[in-house]
Design a protein around this motif. Sequence first.
Motif, PDB file in Angstrom:
ATOM      1  N   ALA A 146      26.721  47.376  28.973  1.00  0.00           N
ATOM      2  CA  ALA A 146      25.573  46.534  28.623  1.00  0.00           C
ATOM      3  C   ALA A 146      25.394  46.471  27.106  1.00  0.00           C
ATOM      4  CB  ALA A 146      24.301  47.074  29.286  1.00  0.00           C
ATOM      5  N   ALA A 149      27.798  43.951  25.875  1.00  0.00           N
ATOM      6  CA  ALA A 149      27.343  42.587  26.195  1.00  0.00           C
ATOM      7  C   ALA A 149      26.235  42.157  25.235  1.00  0.00           C
ATOM      8  CB  ALA A 149      26.852  42.536  27.645  1.00  0.00           C
ATOM      9  N   ARG A 150      25.337  43.104  24.914  1.00  0.00           N
ATOM     10  CA  ARG A 150      24.245  42.777  23.988  1.00  0.00           C
ATOM     11  C   ARG A 150      24.795  42.516  22.586  1.00  0.00           C
ATOM     12  NH1 ARG A 150      18.987  43.167  24.560  1.00  0.00           N
ATOM     13  NH2 ARG A 150      19.221  44.384  26.461  1.00  0.00           N
ATOM     14  N   LEU A 243      26.299  46.808  37.373  1.00  0.00           N
ATOM     15  CA  LEU A 243      26.600  45.642  36.532  1.00  0.00           C
ATOM     16  C   LEU A 243      26.070  44.372  37.188  1.00  0.00           C
ATOM     17  CD1 LEU A 243      30.229  46.477  35.293  1.00  0.00           C
ATOM     18  CD2 LEU A 243      28.072  46.694  34.029  1.00  0.00           C
ATOM     19  N   ILE A 248      25.664  41.291  34.541  1.00  0.00           N
ATOM     20  CA  ILE A 248      26.802  41.262  33.611  1.00  0.00           C
ATOM     21  C   ILE A 248      28.071  40.914  34.394  1.00  0.00           C
ATOM     22  CG2 ILE A 248      28.255  42.659  32.062  1.00  0.00           C
ATOM     23  CD1 ILE A 248      25.730  44.281  31.411  1.00  0.00           C
ATOM     24  N   TYR A 250      32.002  40.364  35.357  1.00  0.00           N
ATOM     25  CA  TYR A 250      33.246  41.064  35.024  1.00  0.00           C
ATOM     26  C   TYR A 250      34.346  40.501  35.892  1.00  0.00           C
ATOM     27  CZ  TYR A 250      31.558  43.517  39.147  1.00  0.00           C
ATOM     28  OH  TYR A 250      31.061  43.797  40.382  1.00  0.00           O
TER      29      TYR A 250
END
Length: 430
Positions: A146, A149-150, A243, A248, A250
């Motif tokens: 995460a 991703a941020r 996730l 998020i 994947y």
Amino acid sequence: MATTLQAVRGMNDVLPAEIGAWQHLERTLRELLAEYGYDEVRVPVVEPTELFRRSIGEHTDIVEKEMYTFTDSGGDSLTLRPEATAGVARAVIANGLLRGARLKLWTSGPMFRHERPQAGRFRQFYQFSVEAIGFPGPDIDAELIALGARLWRRLGITRVRLLLNSLGTSAARAHYRAALLDYCRARESELDADSRRRLQGNPLRILDSKNPAMRALIEGAPLLTDYLDDDSRAHFAALRAMLDGLGIPYVLDPRLVRGLDYYSHTVFEWVTDALGAQDAVCSGGRYDGLVGQLGGEATPGIGFALGVERVVALLQQVGGVPAAPAPAVYVIVSGARAEAQGLRVAEQLRDSLGKGAVHLNLGGGSIKTQFRRADRSGACLALIVGDAELERGVVAVKPLRREAGQSECALADLGAQVRKWLEEESWTST
Ligand code: ATP
Ligand code: MG
């Protein structure tokens, strides 16, 4: 004439024109890592060669052919670090930081690998290395992803995808290794030289081959995923659920193995389609065996390394680099007395402005030349320190970002007056 010296092949200078992107990335990462509770550590660039042999593994490309290893004058075999995780693990063990502790650490700096230099692949390159030690996961696995991703969101980078796989435990891998060996031995004539060599030491590395001629063989190979034990499956399923819960996305990639032997369970890679062949921008995974392998008390860990040059290239592509702040004031000097006074005026302004750069004209030049330099500097105001004005205890000021005439200010009030002018000009430091 003396010949000019060049940098070592594959080792780059980072010049002022590019440094803004580097600093923006570094600043963004530092802030983000602090927000997630990570502390910075700094470990040596040079380590005992043994550290990398024991952690990265004998039968990896890095240890087999990419390390800068030398014997120092004391007779010790030393190596320029090819990555930072091993050094951080050594540091927490050697400094007694473990003892059941939970550590969130990051480090950054240059890494060295003797690879074939090409776009996005260098012999000295920079990484940010983020390590969480003492957490069994999978919650930390999900949080670390995460965080990545941020980071992309903050940087405005959209062309990245997350690849995800599980390597399971070493027992599961041993099981799988046997199956893979059977498969490859039956096709030995189709293997390239590298893969044949890997057959002996580390057959899993065959899956990581970048040779297109090997693709079909790799596609048909048995999948590690089919050999995972129940605990590994449960860990991976829980991570995937987390996730999914975080939204998020994947891509499951059952052939994602990593180039270092210490990984187990979760492995992941952020890849891009915007940089050509060198598509990995941030790679990581769990290394539950590493600390024990290096002589520390058995402690799980997970981390990732981000390739700074590749992310800087992405940043430049999306135009995500904020402009460098312009100086507040450029000080122009005219006359013999004024030269000494100019230095004092500039220092006085630096004291009173706090924020905001003050550039002083150095090395003389006509007023016209100095005004040109002032303009090019991007400064908001030009101060003119001249002999004639000094006689009257004043300096002249001229706004540079709009059409306006000159005015004057008493030397004694300079700090306060310049602050006021800057406000009127709506000058900001960023
Ligand atoms: P690759 O598959 O590109 O060789 P790797 O698997 O060797 O990468 P790691 O050792 O995990 O990569 O390093 C983490 C990151 O560091 C990579 O994702 C990449 O962005 C960057 N990196 C690795 N090697 C180089 C290099 N020689 N030059 C520039 N960046 C690199
Ligand atoms: Mg590599």
